[in-house]
Motif scaffolding. Structure first.
Motif: not given
Length: 129
Positions: A30-40, A67-77
């Motif tokens: 879970d931590a690795a996935s969250q870190n990957a989401d933040r990086i993306l 649109i890119l900011f919306q996608t980034a927000n989904r990854l790091d809300p």
């Protein structure tokens, strides 16, 4: 005899390398996935900012950035910086639902950072307009 010494040293090294002393620590998925989401998410933010850098060359820069900011927000809300950028890009865009996007971004920003007075005033301005 030299060949035997080589085999023994290779076997000894293999045993040491396989020992728990040199084993990699366990990784929490879970931590690795969250870190990957933040990086993306950060890479998407960088791409959106690059697109708006030369807005005169691209008339759809604000739309693409939103649109890119919306996608980034989904990854790091929980990232307040992304929410601020999303609200600003939505305000400048020509997207059909730009008022809804800006309102939702500001609402989430106020939830993440309740002390942000600029976001609160901007939210009231969107509601009034």
């Amino acid at each position: 005899m030299s060949r035997v010494k080589q085999l023994i040293s290779i076997l000894a090294w293999a045993c040491v390398a396989a020992s728990p002393l040199y084993a990699a620590p366990p990784v929490d998925p879970d931590a690795a996935s969250q870190n990957a989401d933040r990086i993306l998410a950060q890479r998407l933010v960088n791409d959106a900012l690059d697109r708006t850098r030369f807005a005169w060359a691209n008339t759809n820069a604000a739309d693409e950035a939103a649109i890119l900011f919306q996608t980034a927000n989904r990854l790091d809300p929980q990232n307040a910086h992304i929410l601020k950028l999303l609200a600003e890009a939505a305000r400048l865009s020509t997207l059909p639902a730009k008022a809804d996007i800006e309102r939702d971004a500001l609402r989430k920003l106020i939830r993440v950072d309740p002390g942000d007075l600029v976001a609160q005033v901007a939210f009231l301005d969107v509601l009034a307009g």
